[in-house]
Design an enzyme around this catalytic site. Structure first.
Site, PDB file in Angstrom:
ATOM      1  N   ASP A   1      -5.178   6.028   2.551  1.00 39.23           N
ATOM      2  CA  ASP A   1      -5.625   4.859   2.011  1.00 39.23           C
ATOM      3  C   ASP A   1      -7.013   4.417   2.504  1.00 39.23           C
ATOM      4  OD1 ASP A   1      -5.705   1.535   2.466  1.00 39.23           O
ATOM      5  OD2 ASP A   1      -3.730   1.848   1.165  1.00 39.23           O
TER       6      ASP A   1
ATOM      7  N   HIS B   1       0.864  -1.356   0.191  1.00 39.19           N
ATOM      8  CA  HIS B   1      -0.005   0.011   0.199  1.00 39.19           C
ATOM      9  C   HIS B   1       0.894   1.224   0.099  1.00 39.19           C
ATOM     10  CE1 HIS B   1      -3.965  -1.774   1.213  1.00 39.19           C
ATOM     11  NE2 HIS B   1      -3.240  -2.887   1.336  1.00 39.19           N
TER      12      HIS B   1
END
Length: 473
Positions: free
Chosen positions: A122, A19
């Site tokens: 995120d 990520h």
């Protein structure tokens, strides 16, 4: 409205390598547009992030402490540090306690007259939306998946009751979606199949951050328009307030285009894997093997991989994450001249772009798929967790740039793929007609992906449009 010279963006990655890395690439891309970037992270993650952005004076780190909570081993600030993925949910809940220090960082910026154009955070950090809305800052959400995979997952959530009535091998029809492959229930992520179970703790968390996601200002996608354009309108229909999806990828190419990667790598000694590959005289002769940083692979399955690679007869570079596993007896002697097994971190992008690499036995995480496509390397697909089955379907059936390994039918077995299936798959990918066709498709896709990132390319232009929209907001 902030002046262009004062433009500033805050990026808040989830604490997991897959990520974080694309958002670091995005940070570099923004800094090349004369935009100051502040990356918010925790102390342990800051050390590794700082190593990735040493030549970018406009990228700054702001550290906030990672909370200590019951049920999570002390010192775990990244999913790679978790003893197993059973600790993922406590880890996710721990990140929610980062909201107050995150807000304090934003408030300080606003009080000092350096408000950010936006926050890019995120998907798992859903709490950032409420903070951004309270302070009048647009929040863009980042997934790290393709638009196609996200659209399938969202549509599957909406149509969960119909999908639940199907058997695992039944085809799934998603109203409004035109898929480039046949989708079955077995291809859907486990978390998606559980989404209708409101008592499941992970489903509850995903529902919570999912609400924050659909109410965000926009969505950053690490992909390119040429690959996603047929699915973007349907994908955007799940969002509120006319939120737009921005295809900016493959993000890691920004370094290559600007020549920065070369200048950084020139000061480094060649790695063991690079030296080994340099010694392989035949182009496209080596298969690269890596299953990412998240999936747990059993020792017995790793044994099967070792036997399968040995039986294939092709040279290989294999990244093994397990610290406890060792090669089966006698195997070291058999592979010593044509196999390299490494346990430390490797520069996967560099390996895939090496002339000796001709194939990639991969778990099909989206970052790995993009890196393989850009390098023109076909994939032998072995999806393991999350949306990897959807990525595998796209690369193999939708794009023709890979092949699939055959799975063992016994679902209770620790061995999911046999040595024979691995050997046959490697032989076909590296030396068969299907493999040659997949390589041609991968090389063609790579040309399209690289063109998207160049001046006047689709992703390059989309980044400029995004910046203009934010400055005018």
């Amino acid at each position: 409205m902030p002046s262009p010279s004062a433009s500033h963006v805050v990026i808040f990655p989830f604490m997991s390598q897959g990520h974080t890395l694309p958002l670091l690439d995005l940070s570099k891309a923004l800094s090349l547009q004369q935009i100051k970037v502040t990356i918010i992270t925790t102390p342990s993650n800051a050390k590794s992030i700082a190593k990735c952005v040493p030549n970018h004076p406009d990228i700054h780190l702001n550290e906030i402490p990672f909370p200590t909570i019951e049920g999570l081993p002390e010192g775990c600030e990244n999913t790679s540090q978790l003893p197993s993925m059973e600790f993922l949910l406590p880890f996710l809940h721990a990140t929610k306690q980062l909201q107050k220090p995150f807000e304090e960082v934003l408030e300080t910026m606003i009080k000092s007259n350096t408000p950010p154009l936006c926050v890019i955070s995120d998907f798992f950090l859903g709490f950032t939306l409420a903070s951004c809305q309270a302070l009048g800052v647009p929040r863009l959400v980042f997934h790290g998946m393709s638009a196609l995979s996200m659209a399938i997952i969202k549509s599957s959530w909406v149509n969960a009751s119909q999908i639940n009535s199907l058997s695992m091998l039944d085809p799934v029809d998603l109203p409004g979606m035109k898929l480039p492959f046949t989708l079955t229930k077995a291809d859907l992520p486990e978390e998606t199949l559980k989404s209708s179970n409101h008592d499941d703790p992970m489903s509850q968390f995903i529902g919570e951050v999912g609400w924050a996601e659909v109410n965000s200002w926009g969505i950053i996608i690490n992909s390119f328009e040429e690959l996603e354009k047929d699915h973007i309108p349907f994908f955007e229909s799940f969002y509120m307030n006319g939120a737009k999806a921005w295809c900016l990828g493959p993000l890691f190419l920004y370094d290559k285009i600007e020549g920065l990667e070369k200048s950084i790598n020139q000061n480094q000694n060649p790695s063991m894997s690079t030296q080994w590959l340099d010694e392989q005289s035949t182009p496209d002769s080596v298969i690269y093997v890596s299953f990412g940083t998240q999936a747990d692979v059993s020792d017995s399955q790793l044994d099967e991989v070792a036997f399968g690679l040995e039986e294939s007869g092709f040279p290989f570079v294999w990244v093994v994450r397990s610290k406890a596993w060792s090669l089966p007896s006698g195997m070291e002697e058999k592979i010593k001249d044509r196999g390299l097994i490494v346990s430390e971190w490797v520069d996967q992008r560099q390996i895939l772009s090496h002339r000796a690499i001709g194939g990639f036995l991969s778990h099909c995480g989206w970052n790995s798929v993009l890196e393989s496509v850009v390098a023109g390397v076909p994939i032998l697909a072995w999806p393991m967790i999350a949306e990897q089955s959807l990525n595998a379907k796209l690369i193999v059936d939708g794009l023709g740039a890979g092949l699939s390994v055959k799975r063992v039918q016994n679902q209770g077995s620790e061995i999911l793929v046999s040595r024979q299936a691995i050997s046959e798959g490697v032989k076909e990918l590296m030396g068969g007609q299907k493999g040659r066709s997949a390589r041609e498709r991968a090389e063609a896709l790579g040309r399209v992906a690289r063109r998207a990132m160049q001046k006047d390319g689709s992703s390059h232009d989309t980044l400029s449009k995004l910046i203009d929209h934010l400055r005018a907001y």
